[in-house]
Design a protein around this motif. Structure first.
Motif, mmCIF file in Angstrom:
data_model
loop_
_atom_site.group_PDB
_atom_site.id
_atom_site.type_symbol
_atom_site.label_atom_id
_atom_site.label_comp_id
_atom_site.label_asym_id
_atom_site.label_seq_id
_atom_site.Cartn_x
_atom_site.Cartn_y
_atom_site.Cartn_z
ATOM 1 N N VAL A 147 0.874 -1.183 0.000
ATOM 2 C CA VAL A 147 0.000 0.000 0.000
ATOM 3 C C VAL A 147 0.908 1.229 0.000
ATOM 4 C CG1 VAL A 147 -1.944 1.156 1.123
ATOM 5 C CG2 VAL A 147 -1.643 -1.321 1.393
ATOM 6 N N PRO A 148 1.366 1.681 -1.158
ATOM 7 C CA PRO A 148 2.347 2.779 -1.231
ATOM 8 C C PRO A 148 1.902 4.067 -0.551
ATOM 9 C CG PRO A 148 2.151 1.676 -3.357
ATOM 10 C CD PRO A 148 1.068 1.121 -2.487
ATOM 11 N N ALA A 149 0.594 4.282 -0.455
ATOM 12 C CA ALA A 149 0.098 5.522 0.156
ATOM 13 C C ALA A 149 0.515 5.643 1.617
ATOM 14 C CB ALA A 149 -1.427 5.574 0.052
ATOM 15 N N LEU A 150 0.816 4.506 2.254
ATOM 16 C CA LEU A 150 1.214 4.526 3.666
ATOM 17 C C LEU A 150 2.662 4.967 3.859
ATOM 18 C CD1 LEU A 150 -0.428 1.202 4.917
ATOM 19 C CD2 LEU A 150 -1.280 3.533 5.173
ATOM 20 N N GLY A 151 3.344 5.296 2.761
ATOM 21 C CA GLY A 151 4.746 5.710 2.849
ATOM 22 C C GLY A 151 4.952 7.098 3.405
ATOM 23 N N GLY A 152 3.927 7.930 3.416
ATOM 24 C CA GLY A 152 4.096 9.287 3.929
ATOM 25 C C GLY A 152 2.836 10.112 3.776
ATOM 26 N N GLY A 153 2.920 11.365 4.254
ATOM 27 C CA GLY A 153 1.809 12.295 4.112
ATOM 28 C C GLY A 153 0.647 12.008 5.034
ATOM 29 N N ALA A 154 -0.525 12.566 4.665
ATOM 30 C CA ALA A 154 -1.721 12.452 5.498
ATOM 31 C C ALA A 154 -2.172 11.009 5.695
ATOM 32 C CB ALA A 154 -2.852 13.292 4.893
ATOM 33 N N PRO A 155 -2.118 10.136 4.653
ATOM 34 C CA PRO A 155 -2.537 8.735 4.892
ATOM 35 C C PRO A 155 -1.705 8.043 5.970
ATOM 36 C CG PRO A 155 -2.450 9.186 2.541
ATOM 37 C CD PRO A 155 -1.834 10.374 3.225
ATOM 38 N N ARG A 156 -0.396 8.311 5.953
ATOM 39 C CA ARG A 156 0.456 7.675 6.960
ATOM 40 C C ARG A 156 0.164 8.221 8.353
ATOM 41 N NH1 ARG A 156 5.152 4.688 6.935
ATOM 42 N NH2 ARG A 156 6.496 4.873 8.758
ATOM 43 N N THR A 157 0.004 9.536 8.458
ATOM 44 C CA THR A 157 -0.308 10.146 9.751
ATOM 45 C C THR A 157 -1.622 9.613 10.300
ATOM 46 O OG1 THR A 157 0.886 12.166 9.147
ATOM 47 C CG2 THR A 157 -0.704 12.321 10.965
ATOM 48 N N GLY A 158 -2.623 9.541 9.424
ATOM 49 C CA GLY A 158 -3.915 9.013 9.852
ATOM 50 C C GLY A 158 -3.827 7.563 10.281
ATOM 51 N N ALA A 159 -3.008 6.786 9.554
ATOM 52 C CA ALA A 159 -2.844 5.368 9.905
ATOM 53 C C ALA A 159 -2.159 5.201 11.256
ATOM 54 C CB ALA A 159 -2.057 4.656 8.814
ATOM 55 N N VAL A 160 -1.130 6.039 11.534
ATOM 56 C CA VAL A 160 -0.459 5.992 12.834
ATOM 57 C C VAL A 160 -1.443 6.298 13.959
ATOM 58 C CG1 VAL A 160 1.268 7.111 14.300
ATOM 59 C CG2 VAL A 160 1.854 6.487 11.956
ATOM 60 N N LEU A 161 -2.260 7.355 13.764
ATOM 61 C CA LEU A 161 -3.243 7.726 14.787
ATOM 62 C C LEU A 161 -4.269 6.611 14.992
ATOM 63 C CD1 LEU A 161 -3.870 11.458 13.782
ATOM 64 C CD2 LEU A 161 -2.694 10.646 15.828
ATOM 65 N N GLY A 162 -4.775 6.072 13.884
ATOM 66 C CA GLY A 162 -5.795 5.034 13.987
ATOM 67 C C GLY A 162 -5.261 3.760 14.627
ATOM 68 N N LEU A 163 -4.058 3.366 14.225
ATOM 69 C CA LEU A 163 -3.464 2.149 14.778
ATOM 70 C C LEU A 163 -3.170 2.308 16.265
ATOM 71 C CD1 LEU A 163 -2.400 -0.681 14.124
ATOM 72 C CD2 LEU A 163 -0.189 0.363 13.600
ATOM 73 N N THR A 164 -2.633 3.463 16.644
ATOM 74 C CA THR A 164 -2.353 3.720 18.056
ATOM 75 C C THR A 164 -3.634 3.676 18.881
ATOM 76 O OG1 THR A 164 -0.434 5.084 17.482
ATOM 77 C CG2 THR A 164 -1.339 5.355 19.694
ATOM 78 N N ALA A 165 -4.708 4.257 18.333
ATOM 79 C CA ALA A 165 -5.991 4.255 19.040
ATOM 80 C C ALA A 165 -6.528 2.833 19.203
ATOM 81 C CB ALA A 165 -7.000 5.116 18.293
ATOM 82 N N LEU A 166 -6.421 2.027 18.145
ATOM 83 C CA LEU A 166 -6.924 0.653 18.202
ATOM 84 C C LEU A 166 -6.167 -0.180 19.239
ATOM 85 C CD1 LEU A 166 -8.607 -1.710 17.088
ATOM 86 C CD2 LEU A 166 -6.832 -2.041 15.356
ATOM 87 N N LEU A 167 -4.843 -0.070 19.228
ATOM 88 C CA LEU A 167 -4.035 -0.867 20.156
ATOM 89 C C LEU A 167 -4.181 -0.359 21.589
ATOM 90 C CD1 LEU A 167 -0.824 -1.343 17.986
ATOM 91 C CD2 LEU A 167 -2.774 -2.888 18.264
ATOM 92 N N THR A 168 -4.382 0.955 21.734
ATOM 93 C CA THR A 168 -4.635 1.506 23.069
ATOM 94 C C THR A 168 -5.947 0.964 23.627
ATOM 95 O OG1 THR A 168 -3.411 3.536 22.534
ATOM 96 C CG2 THR A 168 -4.965 3.651 24.369
ATOM 97 N N LEU A 169 -6.939 0.792 22.749
ATOM 98 C CA LEU A 169 -8.227 0.236 23.185
ATOM 99 C C LEU A 169 -8.062 -1.183 23.707
ATOM 100 C CD1 LEU A 169 -11.306 0.498 23.415
ATOM 101 C CD2 LEU A 169 -11.478 -0.302 21.047
#
Length: 476
Positions: free
Chosen positions: A135-157
């Motif tokens: 998934v090349p979009a995860l390499g940087g920019g807003a998609p990557r930032t959003g993915a970091v936030l979402g993943l952190t939230a999921l694992l924190t849950l």
């Protein structure tokens, strides 16, 4: 092996001797505990590739045989003795506080918590790095930032829902992450050439990268001590879990290392993070490579939830000792440290922009300082309080324990000496913050701007400390 009973009676002559530990929802049994330790220390062989790139197969294999003896076994033994001597969630904080006083206990807590949060900032980033090829979009920019936030939230849950959930998630992720290595090992048998394991070039060794890779992959055994208050029958369960986890971790490193270096011709430049996926493709095809990449991604999720559990329960334990404001001791309806989880998650998000190399070097530096305090505290408690109840005792006398720690201390000195000036300055700056933060918190306590309290069910941390009422602050 040194068992003297299972009751936690406090230190001899100390206030609170004979008191039971504070009640807590002790939910961890031995199998989930082994996997949580596995993820706090290792998470699988992902990340050990640099040891071959830095030093070649022979030194890499020798390192993962020797360093467990020099480092992992002593640290696990200390954790077993002191973790059962103080079965509470402040873990290594109360070890140091008991030997050196609450001020240095706080410094230990600050350095180890910060080191843990820095370490945890790696895992959402590494998870996405393994997926960005698909998934090349995860390499940087807003998609990557959003993915970091979402993943952190999921694992924190997951952490919020409780250690039972974390423990079984660790088991599931561990099995999934290690299976492709087992398969790759069987496939590699016809191609193994044992002579490849002996390849070495002592004139071409990156000792800094080599030692840091070994050290990073074989430390953090003491992290499980901050979950001691959540373990069922910790006096028996914790030492056994550490014993099995040491074997699990070492075999989990050596098996893939022997497979990869023995079945594929050596090209040291290729041995960097992620190279096991390439080896899987060479040996088994694209299907095994994709399985390996997915396993690597899942492994990072397991390491995240295990590390966050340790970090957040440490803050709860420090609050129960009066070292942090009382709101850090707040538990959710699932019995989890709500405020500690939120603080740890916030730290992860703030640090997630750092590079991999900076994170590893900084956390190793802080971790080394904390371990020096632990080693000193372990020896001092043996000397000053030889008769204190120890449900598990390292089967060595005081002189033997000191001898056991000499090689480990030498390793710490080597890791610190090889650090870059930038890493040393940043890490020492973080240490300095803790030196100031503790007096600031005591001032806040004195002014009653925040409420501090000590759990009166916990034994005293020294022979002169009198038990505090639930709303009475700990007096340093």
């Amino acid at each position: 092996m040194g068992e003297e009973g299972t009751e936690y009676r406090g230190l001899p002559g100390g206030a609170g001797a004979g008191a039971a530990p504070a009640p807590s929802p002790a939910s961890l049994s031995i199998v989930p505990l082994i996997f949580i330790i596995f993820y706090e220390v290792s998470g699988g062989p992902f990340g050990i590739e640099d040891s071959v790139g830095a030093a070649g197969p022979l030194l890499a294999i020798a390192g993962f045989l020797a360093l467990p003896v020099i480092w992992s076994v002593p640290e696990a033994l200390i954790t077993a003795e002191l973790g059962t001597m103080f079965p509470e969630n402040s873990g290594y904080v109360v070890w140091v506080a008991s030997a050196l006083g609450p001020y240095w206990g706080f410094q230990q807590g600050w350095m180890k918590w910060l080191s843990g949060v820095i370490d945890n900032a790696l895992y959402p980033v590494l998870f996405l790095d393994y997926l960005k090829s698909g998934v090349p979009a995860l390499g940087g920019g807003a998609p990557r930032t959003g993915a970091v936030l979402g993943l952190t939230a999921l694992l924190t849950l997951l952490n919020y829902r409780g250690l039972t959930v974390v423990g079984w998630a660790a088991i599931s992720l561990g099995v999934f992450s290690l299976l492709p290595f087992l398969v790759m090992g069987f496939i590699s048998i016809p191609k193994l050439r044992p002579a490849r394991w002996l390849e070495v070039d002592l004139h071409n060794v990156d000792w800094n990268l080599y030692l840091n890779t070994l050290f990073w992959n074989l430390n953090y055994w003491d992290s499980i001590s901050t979950l001691s208050g959540e373990i069922r029958n910790p006096a028996k369960t914790l030492p056994k879990a550490l014993f099995y986890a040491v074997i699990f971790v070492v075999v989990g490193y050596l098996y893939p290392l022997l497979t990869g270096t023995g079945a594929v011709p050596l090209d040291r430049e290729q041995w960097t993070d992620g190279y096991f996926a390439d080896i899987a493709k060479l040996l088994g095809g694209a299907w095994l490579m994709w399985w390996m990449q997915a396993a690597a991604a899942m492994s990072n999720m397991g390491m995240f939830v295990a590390e966050m559990s340790s970090d957040s329960y440490q803050l709860l334990g420090m609050a129960e000792r009066g070292m942090l404001p009382a709101f850090f001791a707040t538990r959710s309806r699932y019995g989890t440290p709500l405020v500690g989880i939120l603080f740890s998650a916030s730290g992860v998000l703030l640090l997630s922009t750092m590079s991999f190399q900076e994170i590893v070097a900084a956390e190793n530096f802080l971790y080394c300082f904390g371990m020096l305090l632990e080693f000193l505290s372990f020896v001092l408690l043996r000397v000053r309080r030889p008769d204190a109840p120890r449900p598990y005792r390292v089967p060595l006398g005081t002189a033997g324990c000191v001898a056991m720690l000499v090689p480990a201390t030498a390793l710490i000195v080597a890791v610190l000496a090889l650090s870059t000036l930038k890493v040393a300055l940043v890490s020492l700056g973080a240490v300095a913050v803790g030196l100031v933060l503790q007096p600031v918190l005591k001032f806040v306590e004195k002014k009653r701007w925040l409420r501090f309290s000590v759990n009166s069910d916990l034994p005293g941390i020294d022979v002169n400390h009198q038990p505090a009422a639930p709303d009475e602050p700990l007096i340093v």
